[in-house]
Design a protein around this motif. Sequence first.
Motif, PDB file in Angstrom:
ATOM      1  N   ILE A  21       0.863  -1.185   0.000  1.00 20.82           N
ATOM      2  CA  ILE A  21       0.000   0.000   0.000  1.00 20.82           C
ATOM      3  C   ILE A  21       0.903   1.241   0.000  1.00 20.82           C
ATOM      4  O   ILE A  21       1.926   1.261   0.688  1.00 20.82           O
ATOM      5  N   ASP A  22       0.526   2.261  -0.764  1.00 23.73           N
ATOM      6  CA  ASP A  22       1.325   3.494  -0.750  1.00 23.73           C
ATOM      7  C   ASP A  22       1.400   4.046   0.666  1.00 23.73           C
ATOM      8  O   ASP A  22       0.385   4.136   1.349  1.00 23.73           O
ATOM      9  N   GLN A  23       2.585   4.479   1.053  1.00 25.61           N
ATOM     10  CA  GLN A  23       2.765   5.006   2.424  1.00 25.61           C
ATOM     11  C   GLN A  23       1.749   6.092   2.750  1.00 25.61           C
ATOM     12  O   GLN A  23       1.176   6.124   3.822  1.00 25.61           O
ATOM     13  N   GLY A  24       1.542   6.979   1.769  1.00 17.79           N
ATOM     14  CA  GLY A  24       0.650   8.121   2.019  1.00 17.79           C
ATOM     15  C   GLY A  24      -0.809   7.718   2.126  1.00 17.79           C
ATOM     16  O   GLY A  24      -1.645   8.516   2.549  1.00 17.79           O
ATOM     17  N   LYS A  25      -1.100   6.506   1.735  1.00 19.75           N
ATOM     18  CA  LYS A  25      -2.499   6.070   1.789  1.00 19.75           C
ATOM     19  C   LYS A  25      -2.792   5.225   3.027  1.00 19.75           C
ATOM     20  O   LYS A  25      -3.890   4.714   3.196  1.00 19.75           O
ATOM     21  N   ILE A  26      -1.794   5.073   3.871  1.00 19.01           N
ATOM     22  CA  ILE A  26      -2.012   4.314   5.106  1.00 19.01           C
ATOM     23  C   ILE A  26      -2.148   5.304   6.252  1.00 19.01           C
ATOM     24  O   ILE A  26      -1.229   6.088   6.519  1.00 19.01           O
ATOM     25  N   ILE A  27      -3.287   5.288   6.896  1.00 17.90           N
ATOM     26  CA  ILE A  27      -3.518   6.218   7.996  1.00 17.90           C
ATOM     27  C   ILE A  27      -3.742   5.406   9.257  1.00 17.90           C
ATOM     28  O   ILE A  27      -4.734   4.691   9.387  1.00 17.90           O
ATOM     29  N   VAL A  28      -2.780   5.473  10.152  1.00 18.72           N
ATOM     30  CA  VAL A  28      -2.893   4.701  11.386  1.00 18.72           C
ATOM     31  C   VAL A  28      -3.181   5.653  12.532  1.00 18.72           C
ATOM     32  O   VAL A  28      -2.472   6.649  12.722  1.00 18.72           O
ATOM     33  N   LYS A  29      -4.226   5.343  13.272  1.00 15.21           N
ATOM     34  CA  LYS A  29      -4.563   6.173  14.424  1.00 15.21           C
ATOM     35  C   LYS A  29      -4.369   5.377  15.703  1.00 15.21           C
ATOM     36  O   LYS A  29      -4.825   4.236  15.796  1.00 15.21           O
ATOM     37  N   ALA A  30      -3.703   5.988  16.656  1.00 14.53           N
ATOM     38  CA  ALA A  30      -3.536   5.367  17.970  1.00 14.53           C
ATOM     39  C   ALA A  30      -4.219   6.248  19.000  1.00 14.53           C
ATOM     40  O   ALA A  30      -3.769   7.358  19.262  1.00 14.53           O
ATOM     41  N   PRO A  31      -5.327   5.794  19.551  1.00 18.43           N
ATOM     42  CA  PRO A  31      -5.970   6.555  20.624  1.00 18.43           C
ATOM     43  C   PRO A  31      -5.179   6.355  21.909  1.00 18.43           C
ATOM     44  O   PRO A  31      -4.059   5.844  21.877  1.00 18.43           O
ATOM     45  N   LEU A  32      -5.727   6.728  23.040  1.00 17.50           N
ATOM     46  CA  LEU A  32      -5.062   6.393  24.293  1.00 17.50           C
ATOM     47  C   LEU A  32      -5.089   4.878  24.445  1.00 17.50           C
ATOM     48  O   LEU A  32      -6.044   4.223  24.058  1.00 17.50           O
ATOM     49  N   ILE A  33      -4.017   4.353  25.025  1.00 18.68           N
ATOM     50  CA  ILE A  33      -3.859   2.902  25.097  1.00 18.68           C
ATOM     51  C   ILE A  33      -3.991   2.442  26.541  1.00 18.68           C
ATOM     52  O   ILE A  33      -3.465   3.089  27.451  1.00 18.68           O
ATOM     53  N   GLY A  34      -4.662   1.316  26.723  1.00  6.71           N
ATOM     54  CA  GLY A  34      -4.851   0.773  28.072  1.00  6.71           C
ATOM     55  C   GLY A  34      -3.700  -0.099  28.516  1.00  6.71           C
ATOM     56  O   GLY A  34      -3.870  -1.260  28.858  1.00  6.71           O
ATOM     57  N   GLY A  35      -2.517   0.473  28.504  1.00  7.52           N
ATOM     58  CA  GLY A  35      -1.326  -0.258  28.929  1.00  7.52           C
ATOM     59  C   GLY A  35      -0.679  -0.974  27.761  1.00  7.52           C
ATOM     60  O   GLY A  35      -1.355  -1.564  26.912  1.00  7.52           O
ATOM     61  N   GLY A  36       0.650  -0.868  27.690  1.00 11.50           N
ATOM     62  CA  GLY A  36       1.351  -1.494  26.575  1.00 11.50           C
ATOM     63  C   GLY A  36       2.454  -2.401  27.067  1.00 11.50           C
ATOM     64  O   GLY A  36       2.466  -3.591  26.798  1.00 11.50           O
ATOM     65  N   PHE A  37       3.416  -1.822  27.774  1.00  9.27           N
ATOM     66  CA  PHE A  37       4.542  -2.567  28.353  1.00  9.27           C
ATOM     67  C   PHE A  37       5.362  -3.285  27.286  1.00  9.27           C
ATOM     68  O   PHE A  37       6.003  -4.295  27.568  1.00  9.27           O
ATOM     69  N   GLY A  38       5.306  -2.787  26.065  1.00  6.53           N
ATOM     70  CA  GLY A  38       6.035  -3.421  24.965  1.00  6.53           C
ATOM     71  C   GLY A  38       5.160  -4.349  24.149  1.00  6.53           C
ATOM     72  O   GLY A  38       5.440  -4.615  22.987  1.00  6.53           O
TER      73      GLY A  38
ATOM     74  N   ILE B 149       0.336   5.798  26.618  1.00  5.55           N
ATOM     75  CA  ILE B 149       0.001   4.435  27.042  1.00  5.55           C
ATOM     76  C   ILE B 149      -0.162   4.373  28.556  1.00  5.55           C
ATOM     77  O   ILE B 149      -0.257   3.297  29.125  1.00  5.55           O
ATOM     78  N   GLY B 150      -0.175   5.534  29.186  1.00  2.85           N
ATOM     79  CA  GLY B 150      -0.317   5.550  30.636  1.00  2.85           C
ATOM     80  C   GLY B 150       0.915   6.100  31.320  1.00  2.85           C
ATOM     81  O   GLY B 150       0.918   6.390  32.507  1.00  2.85           O
ATOM     82  N   GLN B 151       1.968   6.294  30.526  1.00  2.00           N
ATOM     83  CA  GLN B 151       3.237   6.712  31.103  1.00  2.00           C
ATOM     84  C   GLN B 151       3.269   8.204  31.416  1.00  2.00           C
ATOM     85  O   GLN B 151       4.099   8.669  32.173  1.00  2.00           O
TER      86      GLN B 151
ATOM     87  N   PHE C 194      -4.142   6.102  38.917  1.00  2.00           N
ATOM     88  CA  PHE C 194      -4.189   5.422  37.612  1.00  2.00           C
ATOM     89  C   PHE C 194      -3.048   5.915  36.754  1.00  2.00           C
ATOM     90  O   PHE C 194      -2.453   6.964  36.995  1.00  2.00           O
ATOM     91  N   GLN C 195      -2.747   5.107  35.735  1.00  2.00           N
ATOM     92  CA  GLN C 195      -1.834   5.554  34.679  1.00  2.00           C
ATOM     93  C   GLN C 195      -2.583   5.467  33.356  1.00  2.00           C
ATOM     94  O   GLN C 195      -3.097   6.460  32.871  1.00  2.00           O
ATOM     95  N   CYS C 196      -2.701   4.246  32.816  1.00  2.00           N
ATOM     96  CA  CYS C 196      -3.399   4.137  31.531  1.00  2.00           C
ATOM     97  C   CYS C 196      -4.890   4.376  31.680  1.00  2.00           C
ATOM     98  O   CYS C 196      -5.557   4.776  30.742  1.00  2.00           O
ATOM     99  N   GLY C 197      -5.441   4.103  32.857  1.00  2.00           N
ATOM    100  CA  GLY C 197      -6.847   4.394  33.108  1.00  2.00           C
ATOM    101  C   GLY C 197      -7.813   3.296  32.711  1.00  2.00           C
ATOM    102  O   GLY C 197      -9.014   3.449  32.894  1.00  2.00           O
TER     103      GLY C 197
END
Lengths: 776, 163
Positions: A235-252, A485-487, B99-102
């Motif tokens: 897919i063309d780079q410009g046509k990929i739209i990735v959205k990241a809302p607030l995340i409920g914890g990631g830790f990697g 991500i909570g940090q 909380f952190q990530c909530g």
Amino acid sequence: MNTKDGIGTSLTRKESLDKVSGRVIYGGDNMTPQMLYAAQKTSPHAHAKIIKIDTEKAKGMKGIKAIFTGDDYKDNLGLYLCDKPPVARNVVRHYGEVVAAVVADTYANATAAADAIAVEYEVMKPILSPLEALSDDAYTIHEEMGSYSHIKPIHPEPGTNVANRTKIRKGNPTEAFKSAHVTIETFVEIPPGDHVAMEPRVAIAEIKKTGYVHILSSTQAPFVVKGLMHQFFGIDQGKIIVKAPLIGGGFGGKAGIQLEGLAYLLSQKVGGRPVKLVNTREEDLTGSPGHIGLQAKIKIAADAEGKIMGMDMDYYFNSGAYADYAVNVSRAAAISCTGPYYVPNIRCDSMCVYTNMPFATAYRGFGHIEMSFAVERAMDELANALKMDPLELRIKNGIKPHDTTPVQSVLNESTGDIIKCFEEVGAMLGGDIGATQQLENNTVRVKGVTGLWKAPAMPTNTDAGAILTFNSDGSCNLNTGVVEIGQGTKTGLAQIVSERLGIPVDKVHVVMEVDTSVSPSDWATAASRGLMMAGMATLEACEDAENQIKEIASAVLRVPKRDLKVDGERVFVPDEPKIGLNLSEVVLGYVYPNGNAIYGQVIGSGKYIAKHLTDLDPETGEGHPDLEWTLGAEGVEIEVNLNTGKYKILKAVCCIDVGKVISPALARGQIVGGMAMGMGYTTMEGFTFNDRGQVTNGVLRDYKIMRYGDEPEYQVKFLETPQQDGPYGARGLGEQSVIGMPGAIANALSRAVGKGMNQIPLTPEKVWKTSMEVKR
Amino acid sequence: MIHYSGNVSIQLNVNREIHEVVVMPQDTLLRVMREKIGYTGPKAGCENGDCGACTVLMDGKPVKACLMLAVEAVGKEVLTVEGLEDTEIQKAFISEGGFQCGFCTAGFLMNAFALLETNPDADEAEKKDWLSANLCRCTGYEGIEKALTLAQKRIQEKNNNKR
Ligand code: FES
Ligand code: FES
């Protein structure tokens, strides 16, 4: 400078009120009438041939739009090594692997159809440890490894189960071991496990008729997802739209690419309609990647005074069935393979080994928690052999500026002061680390300490950016690619703006969601580099904005630019403050009383890219992959009942040199959270398997993590040796405190029972058994 | 006992408002609130009763909405985090770093709120008893514990002033 909100004050997070009101919209909270819902079917076997997938019945069920199996897509996906089909094709390589996916009008209909899919397997014997995978008669889990594409810094060994090997060769270890006064050897084991972020992973994908692909994902790395979607699917780079809302914890656990690829393929199957793919908790535990396991052999040679002369190490990281981030985790561990000690002579092979276990990705600490457990157990064994105080041994060997690391890079003055960290930890624990205090009832009180260090493991061109725009009231909007991500990095960045431009933090609005089509590029919210790199970019954006503000004001006020200062929401002449303008008058261009306007809006931009990083030499490991080092020390005090094996961690302490502390409360939160995670990891976590390789604790009821009331008293101290190229001297701190906990707890418990406790998790049962063995 | 089958129209009282919804008898309260009424504050962390992220109050008692059927909530008063306003526990969660990530926060808040309503003088053991029903992966529980202690203190002070 606005001292009220500036650097060094504890602010509450910007998004606080929404978080306590249920008003944050996380990935899974998005629902639209157009959306279709996906369900996954997973394998109950760890290793099996797929003989047949019967989808007939499922196809005819209510609301079913599409069914996806391994045959629907012929290529592999993979972060660093392309080894994984989006759903299993012909063969299943781990328990919980996805074998089919269904799209339907409702989630209930999708799951009903997934249940109705019948899969016929030929079950085969699984490989359940790295050492088993390396034995001569082990079968090869990825026969086709030779054909997999991969990035240059990793070195797969086709025809074997080694997905990557990183070699460290420094000095002359053979000689060091020959002339040593004492040598010790130890072996440790850690099972694979899971991050257990409270939010299960989610991805929603939609393909527009115009070819734009919209992905909303609980990702820590929207730009990595964008790059890989291009690479996998063209897919063309410009046509990929990735959205990241607030995340409920990631830790990697959300730092690579995970459900996005499958969600995209599913959307493709239903004419591009939006498809929502959410993991159940069980799928999140064993279907998506977790944390890596380890087996390791470590030898240390020391002189009579306890100076380490050499180390000889084999790290066998348990990648599980696929490589994901694991191939870089094993590499990161190699870079810091000695722990925070100066070691002149080293041989280390750090391997990433395939097994038939759930696969591994990044996890807080990125290889360092595992490496540290091995090294710190060995350090205590060495202290025993030398009859030396464990803390004294560490102080004697602690690494300092101008020392060389295992990869022969030289530590600079920005490196933290680990000696002081050790001393502080010793003091917080009341000294006498090697002592065992006898209490009544066959109960003892013991202490354990560890040192820790970490450098971010990341591409040599890791970047960040910041854009600062303004509103007519003089407030500003900060847009970066850092995911919340909570940090609390977003709040930290707002503080940096507030400090730099003298705008109260309430008037520094941060864009919370990341959208790859409007946010400046940012490698990933991982490796504890967000605040440092995005912080530097933010400072540059402030400088840029300040410069523009002065330029406008200089024209309007008819004073040279250099005589102006920006602070307190004004631009003015410091020795004649009356000559000045409010920021609100200039940030969108200045308007003269007669209506004439000049200049236009202020837009500040800033960027950062890591400097002078290089890959490792494949034979010796020599190189400069390490941007900055955060050092620290940790310790615990534990009360153990030797009759039952039950124990309670009374106190957990950490002293860490983080450079400048931008926000003390947020920083403490990260440290304490990491310590808790490390305690759970050591005392109760990890997957359990039966001999068929099935995970026997694949639900949250059985996969134990720490609960309210399990927590000890936490003590945290910060040292502030400035990071000379960090924002106001700050460096990364998000992961480090997890690293030292396993070693500290294991060292204390080993002392209590009188024998090395080298297998995580250190359950009360194991403590009891070991103490019984020792008694006999 | 009431018997439901097929699509049924029920009335649910959530956050002091009556919502008319069509559900299947097997639909959980959690999914109906999130997907049909629009209260996404309660979270699905496991849908298995293990994490507490979905905790809501039913007639003042904390329940795990993933383990309740929507039809079981008919005739009851359901309160979600969206229905809390300016409570001591919310304020304390903000000031003490609860909380952190909530993601776990809604569940913890509802549980802690109910605890302080039911038993404002709860001791440490009772607090642990209640709150160990919820999981948090970010905070190490330090901030949550501090927040609970502070909210409890404030509520006790208020109660004393009333007396
Ligand atoms: S979602 Fe209900 S307890 Fe986890
Ligand atoms: S704040 Fe993230 S799980 Fe509790």
